[in-house]
Design an enzyme around this catalytic site. Structure first.
Site, PDB file in Angstrom:
ATOM      1  N   LYS A 116       8.317 -14.835  -0.281  1.00  0.00           N
ATOM      2  CA  LYS A 116       6.635 -15.192   0.027  1.00  0.00           C
ATOM      3  C   LYS A 116       6.754 -16.145  -1.529  1.00  0.00           C
ATOM      4  O   LYS A 116       5.088 -16.456  -1.207  1.00  0.00           O
ATOM      5  CB  LYS A 116       6.065 -13.918  -0.263  1.00  0.00           C
ATOM      6  CG  LYS A 116       6.510 -12.530   0.208  1.00  0.00           C
ATOM      7  CD  LYS A 116       5.115 -11.237  -0.169  1.00  0.00           C
ATOM      8  CE  LYS A 116       4.647 -10.398   0.793  1.00  0.00           C
ATOM      9  NZ  LYS A 116       4.851  -8.735   0.157  1.00  0.00           N
ATOM     10  N   GLY A 165       4.711  -2.651   2.865  1.00  0.00           N
ATOM     11  CA  GLY A 165       3.853  -2.491   1.706  1.00  0.00           C
ATOM     12  C   GLY A 165       4.918  -2.028   0.387  1.00  0.00           C
ATOM     13  O   GLY A 165       4.121  -1.288  -0.676  1.00  0.00           O
ATOM     14  N   LYS A 201      -3.016 -12.045  -9.502  1.00  0.00           N
ATOM     15  CA  LYS A 201      -4.540 -11.656  -9.553  1.00  0.00           C
ATOM     16  C   LYS A 201      -4.985 -10.102  -8.724  1.00  0.00           C
ATOM     17  O   LYS A 201      -4.554 -10.664  -7.604  1.00  0.00           O
ATOM     18  CB  LYS A 201      -5.841 -12.639  -9.766  1.00  0.00           C
ATOM     19  CG  LYS A 201      -7.121 -12.039  -9.640  1.00  0.00           C
ATOM     20  CD  LYS A 201      -7.568 -12.101 -11.557  1.00  0.00           C
ATOM     21  CE  LYS A 201      -8.555 -11.807 -11.824  1.00  0.00           C
ATOM     22  NZ  LYS A 201      -8.733 -10.850 -13.235  1.00  0.00           N
ATOM     23  N   HIS A 208      -8.732  -7.147   4.180  1.00  0.00           N
ATOM     24  CA  HIS A 208      -6.953  -7.511   4.707  1.00  0.00           C
ATOM     25  C   HIS A 208      -7.492  -8.307   5.763  1.00  0.00           C
ATOM     26  O   HIS A 208      -7.808  -7.321   7.381  1.00  0.00           O
ATOM     27  CB  HIS A 208      -6.119  -6.253   4.749  1.00  0.00           C
ATOM     28  CG  HIS A 208      -5.223  -7.411   5.169  1.00  0.00           C
ATOM     29  ND1 HIS A 208      -3.680  -6.934   4.842  1.00  0.00           N
ATOM     30  CD2 HIS A 208      -5.080  -7.945   6.636  1.00  0.00           C
ATOM     31  CE1 HIS A 208      -2.746  -7.334   5.734  1.00  0.00           C
ATOM     32  NE2 HIS A 208      -3.431  -7.868   6.827  1.00  0.00           N
ATOM     33  N   GLU A 288       0.413 -13.569   2.977  1.00  0.00           N
ATOM     34  CA  GLU A 288       1.906 -14.152   3.363  1.00  0.00           C
ATOM     35  C   GLU A 288       1.638 -14.548   5.308  1.00  0.00           C
ATOM     36  O   GLU A 288       0.555 -14.474   5.539  1.00  0.00           O
ATOM     37  CB  GLU A 288       2.421 -13.001   3.008  1.00  0.00           C
ATOM     38  CG  GLU A 288       1.665 -11.543   3.753  1.00  0.00           C
ATOM     39  CD  GLU A 288       3.149 -10.545   3.889  1.00  0.00           C
ATOM     40  OE1 GLU A 288       4.674 -10.942   4.004  1.00  0.00           O
ATOM     41  OE2 GLU A 288       3.281  -9.282   4.695  1.00  0.00           O
ATOM     42  N   ASN A 290       3.533 -13.338   8.779  1.00  0.00           N
ATOM     43  CA  ASN A 290       4.735 -12.819   9.241  1.00  0.00           C
ATOM     44  C   ASN A 290       5.093 -13.761  10.823  1.00  0.00           C
ATOM     45  O   ASN A 290       4.113 -14.319  11.119  1.00  0.00           O
ATOM     46  CB  ASN A 290       3.957 -10.995   9.976  1.00  0.00           C
ATOM     47  CG  ASN A 290       3.553 -11.162   8.324  1.00  0.00           C
ATOM     48  OD1 ASN A 290       3.960 -10.333   7.663  1.00  0.00           O
ATOM     49  ND2 ASN A 290       2.348 -10.652   8.569  1.00  0.00           N
ATOM     50  N   ARG A 292       6.371 -12.047  13.400  1.00  0.00           N
ATOM     51  CA  ARG A 292       7.069 -11.404  14.209  1.00  0.00           C
ATOM     52  C   ARG A 292       5.595 -11.438  15.033  1.00  0.00           C
ATOM     53  O   ARG A 292       4.340 -11.382  14.806  1.00  0.00           O
ATOM     54  CB  ARG A 292       7.271 -10.659  13.751  1.00  0.00           C
ATOM     55  CG  ARG A 292       6.507  -9.626  13.226  1.00  0.00           C
ATOM     56  CD  ARG A 292       6.640  -8.443  12.620  1.00  0.00           C
ATOM     57  NE  ARG A 292       5.548  -7.837  11.830  1.00  0.00           N
ATOM     58  CZ  ARG A 292       5.598  -7.617  10.566  1.00  0.00           C
ATOM     59  NH1 ARG A 292       6.313  -8.614   9.522  1.00  0.00           N
ATOM     60  NH2 ARG A 292       4.767  -6.828   9.802  1.00  0.00           N
TER      61      ARG A 292
HETATM   62  P1  ADP Z   1       3.677  -6.774   3.456  1.00  0.00           P
HETATM   63  O1  ADP Z   1       4.514  -7.502   3.273  1.00  0.00           O
HETATM   64  O2  ADP Z   1       4.560  -5.900   2.080  1.00  0.00           O
HETATM   65  O3  ADP Z   1       2.667  -6.320   3.934  1.00  0.00           O
HETATM   66  P2  ADP Z   1       0.795  -7.604   0.989  1.00  0.00           P
HETATM   67  O4  ADP Z   1       1.711  -9.271   0.789  1.00  0.00           O
HETATM   68  O5  ADP Z   1       0.695  -8.375   3.207  1.00  0.00           O
HETATM   69  O6  ADP Z   1       2.433  -7.353   1.700  1.00  0.00           O
HETATM   70  O7  ADP Z   1       0.593  -6.742   0.944  1.00  0.00           O
HETATM   71  C1  ADP Z   1      -0.113  -5.583   1.507  1.00  0.00           C
HETATM   72  C2  ADP Z   1      -1.081  -4.872   1.230  1.00  0.00           C
HETATM   73  O8  ADP Z   1      -1.235  -4.582  -0.672  1.00  0.00           O
HETATM   74  C3  ADP Z   1      -2.543  -6.244   1.543  1.00  0.00           C
HETATM   75  O9  ADP Z   1      -2.770  -5.707   2.617  1.00  0.00           O
HETATM   76  C4  ADP Z   1      -3.467  -5.758   0.041  1.00  0.00           C
HETATM   77  O10 ADP Z   1      -3.859  -4.401   0.753  1.00  0.00           O
HETATM   78  C5  ADP Z   1      -2.621  -5.504  -1.202  1.00  0.00           C
HETATM   79  N1  ADP Z   1      -2.578  -6.548  -1.911  1.00  0.00           N
HETATM   80  C6  ADP Z   1      -1.690  -7.506  -1.589  1.00  0.00           C
HETATM   81  N2  ADP Z   1      -1.437  -8.689  -2.611  1.00  0.00           N
HETATM   82  C7  ADP Z   1      -2.959  -7.922  -3.343  1.00  0.00           C
HETATM   83  C8  ADP Z   1      -3.799  -8.894  -4.949  1.00  0.00           C
HETATM   84  N3  ADP Z   1      -3.576  -9.568  -4.358  1.00  0.00           N
HETATM   85  N4  ADP Z   1      -5.014  -7.771  -4.980  1.00  0.00           N
HETATM   86  C9  ADP Z   1      -5.234  -7.204  -4.178  1.00  0.00           C
HETATM   87  N5  ADP Z   1      -4.801  -6.163  -2.998  1.00  0.00           N
HETATM   88  C10 ADP Z   1      -3.152  -6.558  -2.771  1.00  0.00           C
END
Ligand code: ADP
Length: 451
Positions: A116, A165, A201, A208, A288, A290, A292
């Site tokens: 990431k 997550g 931050k 999302h 990020e 994905n 897939r």
């Molecule tokens: P994963 O790959 O584990 O799914 P993500 O980076 O996609 O992780 O993040 C999953 C969720 O975490 C996001 O949809 C959001 O709800 C929360 N999140 C991630 N980064 C942030 C951030 N900088 N600020 C607020 N929420 C975040």
């Protein structure tokens, strides 16, 4: 086109891929663990091979067993589905070295965006806004404190190799930051075999929003609108919809074009998703990528009329996309509810067991992607997703009405599922208004406790 493919997965997604293959005239080979012997993907594939015991590490993650099955059945390609080996660059490489096509992007693509932190840097270079935070992996307490001071609290520490997550920690001050930094590193090492963490931050009450990408090997890269996945519990998605109630056509075009630029910059050729966080002023940040097919892909299929799995197989077989960006139109609105075998009344505890009674909903605007049937035994070994209930209406209001009606027809007994949770969510005035964030669920669950 391929004549035969192997599906290295189970459950609803294995069945979904078998269906796409059959419609393309491609023969399918299912692999299964001992406990999945009576699964529908085994029954509906043209051939099926047992690859080991129930634990994923002995079966669906067992690369030598899967490669042997591929050799015995003489397949030309492997579809990994989602989860398991879908984003494992090593697996994609092994497929390539055995002259078997991996139905997905190149191992280099998977490796690049699987980290990431590396993906953040790459995307920032090509002009995508990223969440303010570290510019490299953080190694020391001092660096962590300095970066947090620069971006301002609250901040979130993330595992560079994290996913699903997991591996994230939110911190509000220097004291929790230092201890979270140490535990985050240890947890990242234990869960992902990689202790690298970075800091961002923490965006308050974000949405999302993710863009679906479809690209071929000839440089044609399209965006297929967005999905709003803000309904989450512990950073895991529970309901997804397309279009997003807060994205207008101007923002869709902007996010879509940036996502295409991101995919092009790495010569991406497959289906993929670029995830963004939107703050309350609709500023957006790359989160990020994905590499897939995603669980929530059906909502995009419903509003665009495009079968993403068939397209994914076609581009892997080296075919040219027959679509242009101008051919992509968003028609109506679609919602997906993830029906998990979990007890919503009991903190979403897993509820495995045998299904005695089952009634699947139907009627106009309803699609159910599932592998369950009456008498099916839900195994405790795998994730708890038992069905995806998808509705499609002329607009969001209609998709909600159809979903409320379909949920009321959906009977799975005696196991507990998330159906009652979705019924409650779909009636919530703020959800109906589309006024939600990733914190929404936590807030309504709290409301419930206080009742
Ligand atoms: P994963 O790959 O584990 O799914 P993500 O980076 O996609 O992780 O993040 C999953 C969720 O975490 C996001 O949809 C959001 O709800 C929360 N999140 C991630 N980064 C942030 C951030 N900088 N600020 C607020 N929420 C975040």
């Amino acid at each position: 086109m391929f004549s035969k493919i192997l599906i290295a997965n189970r459950g609803e997604i294995a069945l979904r891929i078998i269906r796409a293959a059959r419609e393309l005239g491609v023969r399918s080979v299912a692999v299964y663990s001992e406990v999945d012997r009576n699964s529908l993907h085994v029954r509906f594939a043209d051939e099926a091979i047992c690859i080991g015991q129930a634990q994923s590490s002995n079966s669906y993650l067992n690369i030598p067993a899967i490669m042997s099955a591929a050799e015995i059945t003489d397949v030309e390609a492997i579809h990994p589905g989602y989860g398991f080996l879908a984003e494992n660059p090593h697996f994609a490489e092994i497929c390539e070295s055995c002259q078997i096509k991996f139905i997905g992007p190149t191992p280099e693509n998977i490796r690049l965006v699987g980290d990431k932190m590396a993906a953040r840097t790459t995307m920032q270079k090509i002009g995508l806004p990223i969440v303010p935070g570290s510019t490299a992996v953080i190694k020391t307490k001092e660096e962590t404190l300095k970066t947090a001071k620069k971006v301002g609290y609250p901040v979130i520490i993330k595992a560079a190799a994290g996913g699903g997550g997991k591996g994230m920690r939110i911190c509000h001050n220097d004291i929790t930051l230092v201890s979270s930094f140490m535990t985050a590193q240890a947890e990242a090492e234990a869960s992902f075999g990689n202790a690298n963490v970075y800091l961002e931050k923490y965006i308050e009450k974000p949405r999302h929003v993710e863009i679906q990408i479809l690209a071929d090997k000839f440089g044609r890269t399209l965006y297929l609108g967005e999905r709003d996945c803000s309904i989450q519990r512990r950073h895991q998605k529970l309901l997804e919809e397309s279009p997003s109630p807060i994205v207008d056509s101007k923002l869709r075009k902007r996010l879509g074009e940036l996502a295409v630029k991101a995919a092009r910059s790495v010569n991406y050729a497959s289906v993929g998703t670029i995830e963004f966080l939107l703050d309350q002023e609709n500023n957006f940040y790359f989160m990020e990528m994905n590499t897939r097919i995603q669980v929530e892909h059906p909502v995009t299929e419903m509003v665009t009329g495009i079968d993403l799995i068939k397209e994914q197989i076609r581009v892997a077989a080296g075919e040219k996309l027959h679509l242009n960006q101008d051919d992509i139109h968003i028609q109506g609105a679609s919602i997906e509810c993830r029906i998990n075998a979990e007890d919503f009344e009991n903190d979403f505890m897993p509820s495995p067991g045998k299904i005695e009674t089952l009634n699947l909903p139907g009627g106009p605007g309803v699609r159910v992607d599932t592998h369950i049937y009456p008498g099916y035994e839900i195994s405790p070994y795998y994730d708890s997703l038992v069905a995806k209930l998808i509705t499609h209406g002329r607009n969001r209001q209609e998709a909600i009405k159809i979903m409320q009606r379909a949920l009321s027809e959906f009977i799975i007994a005696p196991i507990k599922t998330t159906i009652p949770f979705h019924q409650r969510l779909l009636e919530h005035p703020l959800f109906i208004k589309g006024n939600i964030s990733t914190h929404f669920l936590q807030e309504i669950l709290k409301e419930r406790e206080e009742e």
